[in-house]
Design a protein around this motif. Structure first.
Motif, PDB file in Angstrom:
ATOM      1  N   VAL A  48     -32.469  36.644  56.307  1.00 61.35           N
ATOM      2  CA  VAL A  48     -31.321  35.826  55.934  1.00 61.35           C
ATOM      3  C   VAL A  48     -30.650  35.396  57.239  1.00 61.35           C
ATOM      4  CG1 VAL A  48     -29.193  35.664  54.609  1.00 61.35           C
ATOM      5  CG2 VAL A  48     -31.038  37.148  53.819  1.00 61.35           C
ATOM      6  N   LYS A  49     -30.645  34.113  57.517  1.00 57.73           N
ATOM      7  CA  LYS A  49     -30.271  33.617  58.835  1.00 57.73           C
ATOM      8  C   LYS A  49     -28.876  32.996  58.836  1.00 57.73           C
ATOM      9  CE  LYS A  49     -35.142  32.412  59.440  1.00 57.73           C
ATOM     10  NZ  LYS A  49     -36.099  31.296  59.621  1.00 57.73           N
ATOM     11  N   SER A  50     -28.318  32.930  60.024  1.00 55.32           N
ATOM     12  CA  SER A  50     -27.022  32.289  60.190  1.00 55.32           C
ATOM     13  C   SER A  50     -27.178  30.777  60.134  1.00 55.32           C
ATOM     14  CB  SER A  50     -26.401  32.688  61.523  1.00 55.32           C
ATOM     15  OG  SER A  50     -25.248  31.919  61.786  1.00 55.32           O
ATOM     16  N   PHE A  51     -26.259  30.135  59.436  1.00 53.94           N
ATOM     17  CA  PHE A  51     -26.249  28.677  59.339  1.00 53.94           C
ATOM     18  C   PHE A  51     -26.140  28.032  60.714  1.00 53.94           C
ATOM     19  CE2 PHE A  51     -23.845  24.679  58.644  1.00 53.94           C
ATOM     20  CZ  PHE A  51     -24.719  24.031  57.778  1.00 53.94           C
ATOM     21  N   SER A  52     -25.548  28.760  61.661  1.00 52.56           N
ATOM     22  CA  SER A  52     -25.374  28.216  63.011  1.00 52.56           C
ATOM     23  C   SER A  52     -26.704  27.884  63.676  1.00 52.56           C
ATOM     24  CB  SER A  52     -24.588  29.201  63.886  1.00 52.56           C
ATOM     25  OG  SER A  52     -25.279  30.438  64.003  1.00 52.56           O
ATOM     26  N   ILE A  90     -16.229  22.407  55.901  1.00 48.99           N
ATOM     27  CA  ILE A  90     -16.948  21.499  56.795  1.00 48.99           C
ATOM     28  C   ILE A  90     -18.443  21.725  56.667  1.00 48.99           C
ATOM     29  CG2 ILE A  90     -17.410  20.989  59.236  1.00 48.99           C
ATOM     30  CD1 ILE A  90     -14.445  21.420  59.783  1.00 48.99           C
ATOM     31  N   GLU A  91     -18.855  22.984  56.507  1.00 53.21           N
ATOM     32  CA  GLU A  91     -20.289  23.283  56.383  1.00 53.21           C
ATOM     33  C   GLU A  91     -20.900  22.596  55.169  1.00 53.21           C
ATOM     34  OE1 GLU A  91     -18.492  26.804  58.582  1.00 53.21           O
ATOM     35  OE2 GLU A  91     -17.941  25.546  56.880  1.00 53.21           O
ATOM     36  N   LEU A  92     -20.139  22.536  54.075  1.00 59.02           N
ATOM     37  CA  LEU A  92     -20.648  21.872  52.879  1.00 59.02           C
ATOM     38  C   LEU A  92     -20.929  20.399  53.163  1.00 59.02           C
ATOM     39  CD1 LEU A  92     -21.252  21.845  49.814  1.00 59.02           C
ATOM     40  CD2 LEU A  92     -18.835  21.336  49.452  1.00 59.02           C
ATOM     41  N   GLN A  93     -19.996  19.743  53.856  1.00 58.47           N
ATOM     42  CA  GLN A  93     -20.188  18.325  54.158  1.00 58.47           C
ATOM     43  C   GLN A  93     -21.347  18.118  55.132  1.00 58.47           C
ATOM     44  OE1 GLN A  93     -18.619  16.398  52.205  1.00 58.47           O
ATOM     45  NE2 GLN A  93     -17.368  18.078  51.422  1.00 58.47           N
ATOM     46  N   LEU A  94     -21.526  19.037  56.065  1.00 60.79           N
ATOM     47  CA  LEU A  94     -22.673  18.946  56.976  1.00 60.79           C
ATOM     48  C   LEU A  94     -23.981  19.012  56.201  1.00 60.79           C
ATOM     49  CD1 LEU A  94     -21.535  21.291  59.914  1.00 60.79           C
ATOM     50  CD2 LEU A  94     -21.628  18.789  59.924  1.00 60.79           C
ATOM     51  N   CYS A  95     -24.035  19.897  55.212  1.00 63.69           N
ATOM     52  CA  CYS A  95     -25.257  20.012  54.393  1.00 63.69           C
ATOM     53  C   CYS A  95     -25.545  18.712  53.663  1.00 63.69           C
ATOM     54  CB  CYS A  95     -25.102  21.148  53.385  1.00 63.69           C
ATOM     55  SG  CYS A  95     -25.095  22.801  54.108  1.00 63.69           S
ATOM     56  N   TYR A  96     -24.504  18.135  53.065  1.00 60.81           N
ATOM     57  CA  TYR A  96     -24.682  16.878  52.337  1.00 60.81           C
ATOM     58  C   TYR A  96     -25.344  15.817  53.209  1.00 60.81           C
ATOM     59  CZ  TYR A  96     -21.835  17.841  48.168  1.00 60.81           C
ATOM     60  OH  TYR A  96     -21.363  18.326  46.990  1.00 60.81           O
ATOM     61  N   TYR A 138     -23.591  14.060  65.002  1.00 59.13           N
ATOM     62  CA  TYR A 138     -24.463  14.851  65.873  1.00 59.13           C
ATOM     63  C   TYR A 138     -24.979  16.103  65.166  1.00 59.13           C
ATOM     64  CZ  TYR A 138     -25.666  18.021  69.743  1.00 59.13           C
ATOM     65  OH  TYR A 138     -26.298  18.917  70.568  1.00 59.13           O
ATOM     66  N   LEU A 139     -24.083  16.852  64.521  1.00 61.85           N
ATOM     67  CA  LEU A 139     -24.492  18.102  63.880  1.00 61.85           C
ATOM     68  C   LEU A 139     -25.379  17.862  62.660  1.00 61.85           C
ATOM     69  CD1 LEU A 139     -21.168  20.139  64.158  1.00 61.85           C
ATOM     70  CD2 LEU A 139     -23.269  20.441  65.487  1.00 61.85           C
ATOM     71  N   TYR A 191     -26.611  31.925  55.595  1.00 58.01           N
ATOM     72  CA  TYR A 191     -25.228  32.219  55.254  1.00 58.01           C
ATOM     73  C   TYR A 191     -24.332  31.518  56.271  1.00 58.01           C
ATOM     74  CZ  TYR A 191     -25.283  35.541  59.143  1.00 58.01           C
ATOM     75  OH  TYR A 191     -25.384  36.112  60.390  1.00 58.01           O
ATOM     76  N   THR A 192     -23.143  31.087  55.836  1.00 57.87           N
ATOM     77  CA  THR A 192     -22.272  30.311  56.710  1.00 57.87           C
ATOM     78  C   THR A 192     -21.150  31.108  57.341  1.00 57.87           C
ATOM     79  OG1 THR A 192     -20.833  29.660  54.865  1.00 57.87           O
ATOM     80  CG2 THR A 192     -22.692  28.210  55.374  1.00 57.87           C
TER      81      THR A 192
END
Length: 415
Positions: free
Chosen positions: A142-146, A65-71, A37-38, A131-132
């Motif tokens: 510069v925005k939040s990754f969220s 987890i953020e790294l894997q979401l980016c992938y 979903y994300l 940024y995460t």
């Protein structure tokens, strides 16, 4: 197959189970359903912002987890992800960025302040900064990754993926513990699938829990998620924390370096705690010394696999799970690869190892230009000097190129 969809093609039972657990972030976890979903949301938001098939997103993050979401978000829509090793310096960050001109840069506040902030005005090609973790006082726009995780209305139409499409590339510019390599290695989805295959030979299944304490950009992650297993991130590694993870999560498999094997074994002895859930462990980079290899298998009642690889091929030798450990050997060339040895000393049985495989990367990115990997009729010189026994097990006797995936020395001599 587009590897972005390996998290989608799961049955209902697997989709509800945990896909990733971040042990370094209060055991934060995410299910396969949430991961799917994300990553869909990130992909949709990138598309709405005008980023398209073939554009580049640069990511400089520690394993998370953020790294894997980016992938997987990038993989789903044909956006190229250019991961940067977070150990490299500011100069190399700029070099990689200036070579490939990414449109998006994603990092955390710590790395931003250490290595990125002074580069911002020097990289005008970057349109979006994210940024995460941490506060948002990182400068204008510069925005939040969220923001990328928030769902929007409407669906995206994922770009069609072709095995030979250079819009489906994966850039690797450096590896932990090695000198920064000013040569981008280009991987298609097809090649990335093959790179995860050696781990599949070890029998990973949806019932496994895998601790990944290797470099965060490796094929083990893809193999774990492809199998439907649970992936436990141990970023701030210590032997004690690994033992803790084994008892807390029931770790069945892990991959690490010789130093990490030693740390785990020593920690278990200090703590007098010996988890027995481990089914298999994989040592990369350099060979594990004989004493530790034998003791590790005895203490943890597990199997230690040895193997060697390189950036161009991935892992290409492996000890089979059905065999007794052959100490000092890197194992046999895995099934889908062809090999030959150009003898240097035929009487001693020593020669240079050449490999031909579906997993071979076909091109590099050098000085802003895509350049073909120069092979001899498809044969790639690994740089490894080997000796072969009667059962075709290989033993390293030397290495003339810095081709290891995890920092093997330029010349490595076995005991």
């Amino acid at each position: 197959m587009n590897i972005g969809y390996i998290v989608s093609k799961k049955n209902d039972m697997v989709r509800k189970k945990k896909a990733i657990i971040d042990m370094d972030n209060a055991n934060q976890s995410i299910t396969y359903e949430e991961l799917d979903y994300l990553t869909d949301n990130i992909a949709r938001n990138f598309t709405r912002k005008g980023f398209k098939h073939g554009d580049i997103v640069m990511v400089m993050l520690e394993n998370s987890i953020e790294l894997q979401l980016c992938y997987f978000a990038c993989f789903k829509v044909g956006i190229i992800i250019q991961p940067l090793n977070y150990h490299i310096g500011t100069e190399d960050v700029y070099y990689a960025s200036s070579q490939c001109k990414p449109k998006v840069f994603i990092t955390n506040t710590k790395l931003w302040n250490q290595k990125v902030i002074t580069l911002r005005d020097k990289m005008p090609w970057i349109q979006e900064w994210y940024y995460t973790k941490g506060d948002g006082n990182l400068g204008e726009n510069v925005k939040s990754f969220s923001e990328l995780l928030i769902a929007g209305n409407g669906e995206i139409s994922p770009s069609k993926v072709k095995d030979t499409d250079f819009g489906q590339l994966f850039f690797v510019f450096s590896n932990t513990g090695t000198k920064f390599n000013h040569r981008g290695v280009l991987l298609t989805h097809h090649v990335m699938e093959w790179h995860s295959y050696p781990y599949e030979l070890m029998g990973l299944s949806e019932h496994d829990v895998v601790a990944c304490i290797l470099h965060p950009y490796n094929a083990l992650t893809r193999a774990v998620l492809k199998a439907g297993a649970t992936y436990v991130i141990i970023k701030d590694f210590s032997g004690e924390r690994f033992i803790e993870a084994c008892f807390q999560f029931g770790i069945t498999f892990f991959g690490g370096t010789p130093e990490q094997f030693h740390d785990i074994l020593n920690a278990a002895k200090r703590m007098n705690r010996f988890p027995e859930t481990l089914k298999g462990c994989f040592c990369v980079g350099q060979l594990l010394d004989n004493e530790c290899w034998i003791e590790f298998e005895r203490v943890f009642k597990t199997k230690v696999y040895g193997g060697i690889g390189c950036k161009e091929l991935g892992i290409f030798t492996l000890q089979k799970a059905t065999e007794k450990s052959l100490i000092g050997s890197i194992g046999q060339v895995i099934p889908y690869m062809y090999y030959k040895i150009k003898w240097k000393d035929e009487e001693q049985g020593i020669g240079d190892l050449w490999i031909k495989s579906h997993s071979m990367i076909s091109h590099y990115w050098i000085d802003g230009i895509i350049q073909e990997n120069q092979t001899q009729d498809g044969w790639f010189e690994t740089g490894y000097e080997v000796k072969k026994d009667a059962e075709n097990n290989l033993f390293l006797t030397g290495n003339k190129k810095d081709t290891s995936i995890s920092g093997l020395k330029r010349y490595f001599k076995t005991n």
